[in-house]
Write a protein that holds these residues in place. Structure first.
Motif, PDB file in Angstrom:
ATOM      1  N   PRO A   1      15.927   6.008  -6.981  1.00 52.41           N
ATOM      2  CA  PRO A   1      15.186   6.377  -6.354  1.00 52.41           C
ATOM      3  C   PRO A   1      16.413   7.192  -5.231  1.00 52.41           C
ATOM      4  CG  PRO A   1      13.669   5.576  -7.508  1.00 52.41           C
ATOM      5  CD  PRO A   1      14.858   4.603  -7.864  1.00 52.41           C
ATOM      6  N   TRP A   2      15.966   8.433  -4.668  1.00 49.03           N
ATOM      7  CA  TRP A   2      16.751   8.821  -3.322  1.00 49.03           C
ATOM      8  C   TRP A   2      15.589   7.849  -2.398  1.00 49.03           C
ATOM      9  CZ3 TRP A   2      17.117  13.199  -0.484  1.00 49.03           C
ATOM     10  CH2 TRP A   2      18.773  13.497   0.350  1.00 49.03           C
ATOM     11  N   ILE A   3      14.180   8.590  -2.904  1.00 48.34           N
ATOM     12  CA  ILE A   3      13.411   7.742  -1.558  1.00 48.34           C
ATOM     13  C   ILE A   3      12.108   7.419  -2.319  1.00 48.34           C
ATOM     14  CG2 ILE A   3      11.883   8.687  -0.186  1.00 48.34           C
ATOM     15  CD1 ILE A   3      13.831  10.777   0.658  1.00 48.34           C
ATOM     16  N   PHE A   4      11.788   6.554  -1.782  1.00 49.66           N
ATOM     17  CA  PHE A   4      10.530   5.638  -2.561  1.00 49.66           C
ATOM     18  C   PHE A   4       9.598   6.236  -1.696  1.00 49.66           C
ATOM     19  CE2 PHE A   4      13.948   2.576  -3.316  1.00 49.66           C
ATOM     20  CZ  PHE A   4      13.953   2.611  -5.188  1.00 49.66           C
ATOM     21  N   ILE A   5       8.453   6.101  -2.411  1.00 48.04           N
ATOM     22  CA  ILE A   5       6.761   6.567  -1.887  1.00 48.04           C
ATOM     23  C   ILE A   5       5.880   5.889  -2.713  1.00 48.04           C
ATOM     24  CG2 ILE A   5       5.462   8.149  -1.682  1.00 48.04           C
ATOM     25  CD1 ILE A   5       7.089  10.658  -1.365  1.00 48.04           C
ATOM     26  N   ASP A   6       5.107   5.467  -2.229  1.00 44.50           N
ATOM     27  CA  ASP A   6       3.892   4.215  -2.378  1.00 44.50           C
ATOM     28  C   ASP A   6       2.703   5.284  -2.227  1.00 44.50           C
ATOM     29  OD1 ASP A   6       5.404   1.761  -2.862  1.00 44.50           O
ATOM     30  OD2 ASP A   6       5.033   0.692  -0.854  1.00 44.50           O
ATOM     31  N   ALA A   7       1.867   5.756  -3.670  1.00 44.72           N
ATOM     32  CA  ALA A   7       0.632   6.573  -3.950  1.00 44.72           C
ATOM     33  C   ALA A   7      -0.719   5.266  -4.061  1.00 44.72           C
ATOM     34  CB  ALA A   7       1.100   7.380  -4.382  1.00 44.72           C
ATOM     35  N   ASP A   8      -1.337   5.068  -3.338  1.00 44.79           N
ATOM     36  CA  ASP A   8      -3.063   4.008  -3.628  1.00 44.79           C
ATOM     37  C   ASP A   8      -4.196   5.187  -3.777  1.00 44.79           C
ATOM     38  OD1 ASP A   8      -1.038   2.061  -3.213  1.00 44.79           O
ATOM     39  OD2 ASP A   8      -1.653   1.727  -1.305  1.00 44.79           O
ATOM     40  N   VAL A   9      -4.158   4.949  -5.141  1.00 45.85           N
ATOM     41  CA  VAL A   9      -5.254   5.550  -5.150  1.00 45.85           C
ATOM     42  C   VAL A   9      -6.484   4.809  -4.845  1.00 45.85           C
ATOM     43  CG1 VAL A   9      -7.245   7.292  -6.846  1.00 45.85           C
ATOM     44  CG2 VAL A   9      -4.238   7.200  -6.552  1.00 45.85           C
ATOM     45  N   VAL A  10      -7.870   5.308  -4.287  1.00 46.28           N
ATOM     46  CA  VAL A  10      -8.878   4.441  -3.688  1.00 46.28           C
ATOM     47  C   VAL A  10      -9.875   5.629  -4.268  1.00 46.28           C
ATOM     48  CG1 VAL A  10      -9.496   3.358  -1.955  1.00 46.28           C
ATOM     49  CG2 VAL A  10      -7.477   3.281  -2.230  1.00 46.28           C
ATOM     50  N   GLU A  11     -10.846   4.296  -4.895  1.00 49.48           N
ATOM     51  CA  GLU A  11     -12.556   5.630  -5.163  1.00 49.48           C
ATOM     52  C   GLU A  11     -13.277   4.283  -4.971  1.00 49.48           C
ATOM     53  OE1 GLU A  11     -14.487   7.808  -8.156  1.00 49.48           O
ATOM     54  OE2 GLU A  11     -11.891   6.708  -8.828  1.00 49.48           O
ATOM     55  N   ARG A  12     -15.115   5.246  -3.893  1.00 49.16           N
ATOM     56  CA  ARG A  12     -15.763   4.441  -3.753  1.00 49.16           C
ATOM     57  C   ARG A  12     -17.003   4.586  -4.414  1.00 49.16           C
ATOM     58  NH1 ARG A  12     -15.511   1.111   1.107  1.00 49.16           N
ATOM     59  NH2 ARG A  12     -13.305   0.906   2.276  1.00 49.16           N
ATOM     60  N   ILE A  13     -17.505   4.076  -5.059  1.00 48.01           N
ATOM     61  CA  ILE A  13     -18.445   4.661  -5.839  1.00 48.01           C
ATOM     62  C   ILE A  13     -19.983   4.019  -5.459  1.00 48.01           C
ATOM     63  CG2 ILE A  13     -19.379   5.106  -8.253  1.00 48.01           C
ATOM     64  CD1 ILE A  13     -15.922   3.558  -7.882  1.00 48.01           C
ATOM     65  N   ASN A  14     -21.237   4.880  -5.317  1.00 43.06           N
ATOM     66  CA  ASN A  14     -22.817   3.908  -5.298  1.00 43.06           C
ATOM     67  C   ASN A  14     -23.247   4.410  -6.265  1.00 43.06           C
ATOM     68  OD1 ASN A  14     -25.197   3.499  -4.699  1.00 43.06           O
ATOM     69  ND2 ASN A  14     -25.368   4.190  -2.666  1.00 43.06           N
ATOM     70  N   PHE A  15     -23.311   3.961  -7.646  1.00 43.67           N
ATOM     71  CA  PHE A  15     -24.022   3.152  -8.834  1.00 43.67           C
ATOM     72  C   PHE A  15     -25.659   3.736  -8.095  1.00 43.67           C
ATOM     73  CE2 PHE A  15     -20.118   1.343  -9.969  1.00 43.67           C
ATOM     74  CZ  PHE A  15     -19.573   2.392 -10.760  1.00 43.67           C
ATOM     75  N   GLY A  16     -26.426   3.498  -7.735  1.00 45.32           N
ATOM     76  CA  GLY A  16     -27.614   3.901  -7.019  1.00 45.32           C
ATOM     77  C   GLY A  16     -27.478   5.499  -6.660  1.00 45.32           C
ATOM     78  N   THR A  17     -26.538   6.187  -6.134  1.00 49.37           N
ATOM     79  CA  THR A  17     -26.929   6.947  -6.323  1.00 49.37           C
ATOM     80  C   THR A  17     -26.074   8.461  -6.787  1.00 49.37           C
ATOM     81  OG1 THR A  17     -25.433   7.324  -3.968  1.00 49.37           O
ATOM     82  CG2 THR A  17     -27.714   6.764  -3.809  1.00 49.37           C
ATOM     83  N   GLY A  18     -24.936   7.745  -7.929  1.00 48.95           N
ATOM     84  CA  GLY A  18     -24.127   8.190  -8.233  1.00 48.95           C
ATOM     85  C   GLY A  18     -23.665   9.148  -7.130  1.00 48.95           C
TER      86      GLY A  18
END
Length: 412
Positions: free
Chosen positions: A373-390
């Motif tokens: 690659p000419w340029i590197f990019i870091d991409a982080d997908v972060v998900e927070r879930i409350n299964f009690g309230t949905g």
């Protein structure tokens, strides 16, 4: 007042910016060491800096109020982004050591609300459109001039490329396919690492396992046991298999990678001079290296099961001319037109699907071999879930790592 140490930066106790008359103004704080600012004798209306040049007292007071106003705006932004009350897991978004308290009489916006996140630029606002157009023009100009340093500077500027983007909730049609995919992943569950995965090449053949039969792993077995133990806790009303299925939806690397690639393509490809592609990993090619392990955190609070799932991706920006020189000109022939169409909100849905198809066809092409690659990019997908309230909130964190783009890293 500001309490100050001779070696540390000042810390503020009360942030309360307001306009004051000269007679009501409090004594001005020293923003640095006391030796940096000394009062001039016989100069009642002025102070002098370290070099002895006087500056007006009113000018310093304006800087003082401006400094406080900025701090207060930052605190208000952080308070608006407070989705979860657990201080242990709050720092992932704000970077704060102590989470700010929320006013009890102040209602919080829904977790998926765009108003919660000031950096929500997956759908650029009016101000975001201006920054997006400016970044697109700069990337196009600098890439055509082969000025990699200026492209890096533009991408590293958070005023031009936002660091956080809101993503839609993940949706997987085939839950069994998601389970098979998760079984082939390395992961860390509440800090415990599961790094052993089934290798397709262990038997010396290139054949993948039978997709009709479920594939299990120590990670998924442990995850099911943890879900069962949490649902058996006092005060927790949840179904263990429903909890396990909800987590499987978030463990699909292919879905997460496509969402991250779509945002990076929208922001960082200029007018088609650059092509965003994921770096080849085991889920693309069995002979490639493994991806970064998935990080899963599970905990119970106030009778509800909470989860945080972090999936890291490494993307690369390739110059289209470099890819075409390797024989990929036919595959990339519609790229420029689709990138320009992707900047039009009315055509974004259809153009994004066509762009994604081109990207993965290029990645799977036998011509795409040993191209850095000419340029590197870091991409982080972060998900927070409350299964009690949905409720849930899903974010993409984009960064341009200096170590990978320094030119000294040989392995990628």
């Amino acid at each position: 007042m500001i309490h100050q140490d001779h070696h540390d930066h000042p810390t503020t106790k009360v942030l309360e910016p307001r306009l004051l008359h000269d007679s009501q103004a409090p004594p001005l704080p020293h923003l640095h060491s006391p030796s940096h600012f000394q009062s001039s004798t016989g100069n009642g209306g002025t102070h002098s800096n370290r070099s002895g040049h006087p500056y007006p007292l009113q000018s310093e007071r304006q800087r003082y109020h401006h400094h406080y106003s900025q701090l207060d705006d930052q605190r208000a932004t952080i308070m608006d982004s407070d989705q979860y009350t657990n201080p242990k897991h709050f720092n992932a978004y704000t970077g704060a050591t102590v989470p700010p308290a929320r006013d009890k009489h102040r209602s919080a916006a829904p977790p998926n609300s765009a108003n919660n996140n000031p950096n929500n630029n997956s759908q650029p606002s009016t101000n975001g459109n201006a920054h997006h157009a400016q970044l697109t023009q700069k990337i196009s100009q600098y890439t055509r001039g082969s000025d990699r340093r200026q492209v890096l500077r533009s991408l590293m500027d958070p005023q031009q490329l936002p660091r956080m983007h809101t993503l839609k909730s993940v949706w997987v049609e085939d839950i069994a396919a998601a389970e098979r995919e998760a079984a082939r992943e390395r992961a860390a569950l509440n800090g415990v690492k599961f790094l052993q995965v089934k290798s397709y090449l262990a038997t010396g053949s290139d054949e993948r396992p039978d997709v009709r039969n479920p594939v299990d792993s120590y990670f998924l077995q442990t995850l099911r046991e943890i879900c069962g133990h949490m649902c058996d806790m006092d005060g927790v009303d949840a179904d263990p298999m429903a909890l396990y299925g909800g987590l499987l939806l978030r463990l699909s690397r292919s879905v997460s990678e496509r969402d991250a690639l779509e945002i990076v393509t929208q922001w960082a490809c200029g007018k088609g001079e650059l092509v965003a592609l994921p770096l080849k990993r085991r889920h693309h090619d069995p002979s490639s290296k493994l991806a970064v392990p998935i990080d899963v955190e599970l905990y119970v609070e106030s009778g509800n099961v909470h989860a945080k799932v972090t999936m890291s991706h490494v993307l690369g920006l390739y110059r289209r001319t470099d890819l075409e020189s390797h024989g990929l000109k036919r595959e990339l022939s519609p790229w420029n037109a689709l990138i320009l169409a992707n900047q039009n909100p009315s055509m974004q849905a259809s153009s994004s699907k066509k762009l994604s198809k081109i990207q993965y066809e290029t990645l799977a092409s036998p011509k795409f071999l040993n191209i850095k690659p000419w340029i590197f990019i870091d991409a982080d997908v972060v998900e927070r879930i409350n299964f009690g309230t949905g409720s849930s909130v899903r974010m993409l964190h984009v960064s341009v790592p200096e170590d990978k783009n320094s030119g000294y890293v040989k392995k990628w």
